[in-house]
Design an enzyme around this catalytic site. Structure first.
Site, PDB file in Angstrom:
ATOM      1  N   GLU A  37      77.753  33.544 -20.456  1.00  0.00           N
ATOM      2  CA  GLU A  37      76.233  33.602 -20.313  1.00  0.00           C
ATOM      3  C   GLU A  37      75.578  34.001 -18.928  1.00  0.00           C
ATOM      4  O   GLU A  37      76.132  33.267 -18.152  1.00  0.00           O
ATOM      5  CB  GLU A  37      75.731  32.044 -20.903  1.00  0.00           C
ATOM      6  CG  GLU A  37      75.773  31.804 -22.316  1.00  0.00           C
ATOM      7  CD  GLU A  37      76.089  30.041 -22.636  1.00  0.00           C
ATOM      8  OE1 GLU A  37      75.388  29.453 -21.710  1.00  0.00           O
ATOM      9  OE2 GLU A  37      76.528  30.088 -23.540  1.00  0.00           O
ATOM     10  N   SER A  69      76.381  31.080 -27.006  1.00  0.00           N
ATOM     11  CA  SER A  69      77.464  30.610 -28.221  1.00  0.00           C
ATOM     12  C   SER A  69      78.872  30.441 -27.666  1.00  0.00           C
ATOM     13  O   SER A  69      79.661  31.408 -27.581  1.00  0.00           O
ATOM     14  CB  SER A  69      77.243  32.094 -29.097  1.00  0.00           C
ATOM     15  OG  SER A  69      76.122  32.472 -29.569  1.00  0.00           O
ATOM     16  N   GLU A  70      79.028  29.310 -27.130  1.00  0.00           N
ATOM     17  CA  GLU A  70      80.393  29.018 -26.497  1.00  0.00           C
ATOM     18  C   GLU A  70      81.423  29.260 -27.277  1.00  0.00           C
ATOM     19  O   GLU A  70      82.734  29.802 -27.140  1.00  0.00           O
ATOM     20  CB  GLU A  70      80.332  27.669 -26.233  1.00  0.00           C
ATOM     21  CG  GLU A  70      79.423  27.199 -24.832  1.00  0.00           C
ATOM     22  CD  GLU A  70      77.970  27.489 -24.903  1.00  0.00           C
ATOM     23  OE1 GLU A  70      77.586  27.356 -26.096  1.00  0.00           O
ATOM     24  OE2 GLU A  70      77.476  27.482 -24.084  1.00  0.00           O
ATOM     25  N   HIS A 139      75.927  17.112 -17.563  1.00  0.00           N
ATOM     26  CA  HIS A 139      76.190  18.397 -16.843  1.00  0.00           C
ATOM     27  C   HIS A 139      76.861  18.361 -15.641  1.00  0.00           C
ATOM     28  O   HIS A 139      77.079  19.353 -14.848  1.00  0.00           O
ATOM     29  CB  HIS A 139      74.804  18.845 -16.298  1.00  0.00           C
ATOM     30  CG  HIS A 139      74.017  19.357 -17.086  1.00  0.00           C
ATOM     31  ND1 HIS A 139      73.499  18.740 -18.347  1.00  0.00           N
ATOM     32  CD2 HIS A 139      73.317  20.695 -17.437  1.00  0.00           C
ATOM     33  CE1 HIS A 139      72.729  19.552 -19.023  1.00  0.00           C
ATOM     34  NE2 HIS A 139      72.558  20.641 -18.541  1.00  0.00           N
TER      35      HIS A 139
END
Ligand SMILES: Cc1ncc(C[n+]2csc(CCOP(=O)(O)OP(=O)(O)O)c2C)c(N)n1
Ligand SMILES: [Mg+2]
Lengths: 334, 326
Positions: A37, A69-70, A139
């Site tokens: 990304e 879209s991992e 995160h």
């Protein structure tokens, strides 16, 4: 640099070192490609700019920004690697690897074995993480133990620009999947710059300071917490040996065992939560191999067993700090 | 659609040969398990023979295919040698993967069989990567990603179709809709036809009778030609029917008896056989001889597999990484 003794050593930070390592690998081998990304230049070369400049230099075909879209990112890396490419895939933050676990654990790690060695998956998955930037519970986790617990994937976590460069080059060279963990809060800390084409072998720890009383085993940002602790301990008359593990899987048993055989005391420090962590594994091996030679039970120092908290004092208290490390080492000597 | 590609006589016979091979191999597999000569998880592809047979005659050994646990039909159609398959499912060292993969992970890069996965939906993300490699190299190869109707409801389906569309990858997504995902009927899990979902990604999608060799051939050929020409991916929903339970041993009590009987009465393999004879494409004797040859090859493969050695325990340390574990 080593030959220019008179000149000040050049400085670089980890972010620049990783960027240079990928660029040098792409220069050396057309099969090295980058995806993830925001990784291309129109998207600013990643949220922190680690891959900045690569798409401009090597072209849009070799450096591709992807949809969010991992699974598709890791899957595309795996597929291309099966037929000779060497993809460096970015999964922006380590917590986001959780939505690509099938691709990483069931496929990247296992295809070599399940195919009886007919195929293999020479990919690098870069991912950033680490507490300190108030990013809360989703995160900044350190999840290295999840991957170290999986046969077929290597896990590295450099703590300096030199190691970041050398390990990235080795990770890209490696014929098997490597998870490359980048500590985000220390990206910009300047230190000695790496030399071009320098390699740090995967599986080799780095003895940062020698000592006789206690061995401190750490990696990633915990090195920055441990270094001052070593100095404080010296003032208190305790001689601590500090080992930067650098590679978590497969970890350097020889270096660690030799050190602990000498000191008789060991402590493992990591930012990941303590239970079932890397520290538990190392402590267990030390117990198996050095039982009887240990002068104190092996100590683990890890993150608190909770989600990473947001509130600053809580976040600070979550991960081991210099004072904790020094205090724990003193307790081992008592 | 008019003016669709039609397989010539030789191709029709080749499609039938692959179908007959898959059917015969399935029947033998069930027999060998039933008689206790072999223990393995077995997902019968019976009823789905047409799909890979009609696709694969449009592919070369250089083209890639990814398939699933229910994949022996896809593997055999792509050219996997019977001996290698049987030795693998018997867990022998002579198998494609030295017995380390087993029926759910058969791999045979020589014929482009790159991944067989036991995880629903996982062929698609990896197929994209293979197709990306072809796109980067400009080598003209295509990749076929096989998956089931159930897999169309996994997130990986969406991520993969979207990425393939955005990157215009030379990949063909083949959903083999056999009306069942384990014990759950397709119409209980989806309100939208799989093929219609292609519109959401801006790619061609076609629902085709996957038991009709002519329709399947035409749809596959067009999709493969588009992919080779750099025009991007296609989603094919090939309608078929699973003749047996999900896995060997499943008594399939949940399947509607009448529907199943109808499907089995319309068995695509004898149907195509009769058509070849009726159309004068092949003679009864010719096909009987072909089928006898297949049986003999399977006999040989089964005996070869069962006479082969099991891998030694040192294999536990091999192929985890390039370097052997110590
Ligand atoms: C991610 C995942 N979830 C669940 C399963 C268990 N499972 C195996 S096959 C299957 C049904 C899949 O149906 P479909 O995609 O239609 O393929 P078919 O078996 O009909 O060929 C399920 C649920 C699995 N293997 N992987
Ligand atoms: Mg199904």
């Amino acid at each position: 640099m080593a030959t220019q003794t008179a000149a000040k050593p050049a400085k670089a930070n980890i972010l620049q070192a990783i960027n240079a390592a990928i660029a040098d690998a792409m220069e050396a081998d057309d099969n090295v490609v980058v995806l993830g990304e925001d990784v291309a230049d129109p998207e600013e070369g990643g949220v922190c700019g680690v891959t900045k400049g690569l798409s401009s230099r090597f072209g849009d075909a070799r450096v591709r920004s992807t949809p969010i879209s991992e699974q598709a990112i890791v899957g595309a890396a795996i597929g291309a690697s099966l037929v000779g490419f060497k993809p460096v895939a970015e999964i922006m933050l380590m917590n986001f690897t959780t939505v690509a676990m099938d691709m990483i654990v069931n496929h990247a790690a296992k295809l070599r074995f399940m195919s009886g060695g007919q195929t293999h998956v020479p990919i690098v998955i870069r991912t950033m993480t680490g507490t300190g930037f108030a990013s809360g519970g989703q995160h900044c986790d350190y999840l290295e133990a999840w991957f170290a617990h999986t046969a077929g994937i290597k896990v590295v976590a450099p703590s300096s620009p030199r190691d970041a460069y050398g390990l990235m080059r080795s990770a890209i060279d490696d014929p098997d999947p490597v998870l490359f963990i980048e500590n985000l809060p220390t990206y910009w800390t300047p230190a000695e710059a790496p030399e071009k084409d320098h390699r740090v072998p995967i599986g080799k720890a780095n003895l940062l300071s020698e000592g006789n009383d206690v061995t401190i085993i750490a990696y990633a940002r915990m090195i920055q917490e441990a270094m001052p602790a070593v100095a404080q301990l010296a003032e208190a008359g305790i001689s601590a040996e500090l080992i930067d593990l650098r590679t978590i899987a497969p970890w350097d048993r020889d270096t660690v065992l030799a050190s602990v055989a000498k000191t008789g005391r060991a402590m493992i420090v990591h930012e990941a939560v303590t239970p079932f962590g890397v520290g538990a594994e190392i402590a267990s091996v030390l117990n198996e191999e050095l039982f009887g030679k240990l002068k104190a039970p092996v100590k683990r120092l890890g993150g608190a067993f909770c989600a990473v908290p947001f509130s600053k004092p809580l976040e600070t208290a979550f991960a081991p700090q210099t004072a904790d490390i020094a205090a724990a080492a003193k307790a081992l000597m008592a | 659609m008019t003016n669709r590609a039609v397989p010539d006589a030789g191709t029709q016979i080749e499609i039938y040969r692959r179908m007959a091979l898959i059917k015969a191999n399935d029947e033998r597999s069930r027999k060998v398990i039933m008689t206790g000569r072999l223990v393995m998880p077995y997902y019968s592809p019976r009823g789905q023979e047409v799909i890979p047979s009609a696709i694969s005659v449009n592919l070369t050994d250089e083209d890639y295919v990814c398939t699933i646990y229910r994949g022996s039909h896809d593997q055999l159609a792509k050219g996997l040698p019977l001996k290698d398959l049987w030795a693998e499912v018997a867990g022998r060292t002579t198998g494609t993967c030295k017995g380390k993969g087993g029926p759910m992970h058969v791999t045979y890069p020589t014929k482009g069989i790159m991944v067989t996965t036991g995880i629903v939906g996982s062929t698609m993300p990896i197929a994209n990567g293979l197709a990306w490699a072809s796109q980067l190299r400009g080598d003209g190869r295509v990749t076929v990603a096989n998956f089931g109707d159930g897999a169309a409801n996994i997130g990986a389906f969406h991520e993969s179709l979207n990425l393939a569309s955005v990157w215009k990858l030379p990949v063909i997504f083949v959903c083999q809709n056999n009306e069942w995902g384990e014990h759950t009927a397709y119409d209980k899990t989806s309100n939208v036809r799989v093929a219609d979902r292609a519109a959401a990604y801006g790619i061609p999608g076609e629902r085709v009778d996957g038991n009709d060799p002519f329709a399947m051939y035409a749809a596959a050929r067009e999709a493969i030609e588009r992919a080779r020409a750099g025009e991007g991916p296609t989603l094919i929903e090939a309608m078929t029917y699973r003749f047996h339970g999900h896995v060997f041993g499943d008594q399939d009590a949940y399947m509607d008896k009448e529907r199943k009987a109808r499907a089995m009465a319309d068995d695509p393999v004898p149907r195509f056989r009769a058509r070849l004879i009726a159309d004068g494409v092949a003679s009864e004797e010719q096909l009987a001889e072909m089928e006898a040859g297949i049986e003999a090859q399977i006999d040989e493969a089964v005996e070869f597999a069962l006479a082969s050695d099991f891998p030694g325990v040192e294999e536990l340390k091999r192929d985890v990484f390039a370097e052997e574990l110590n």
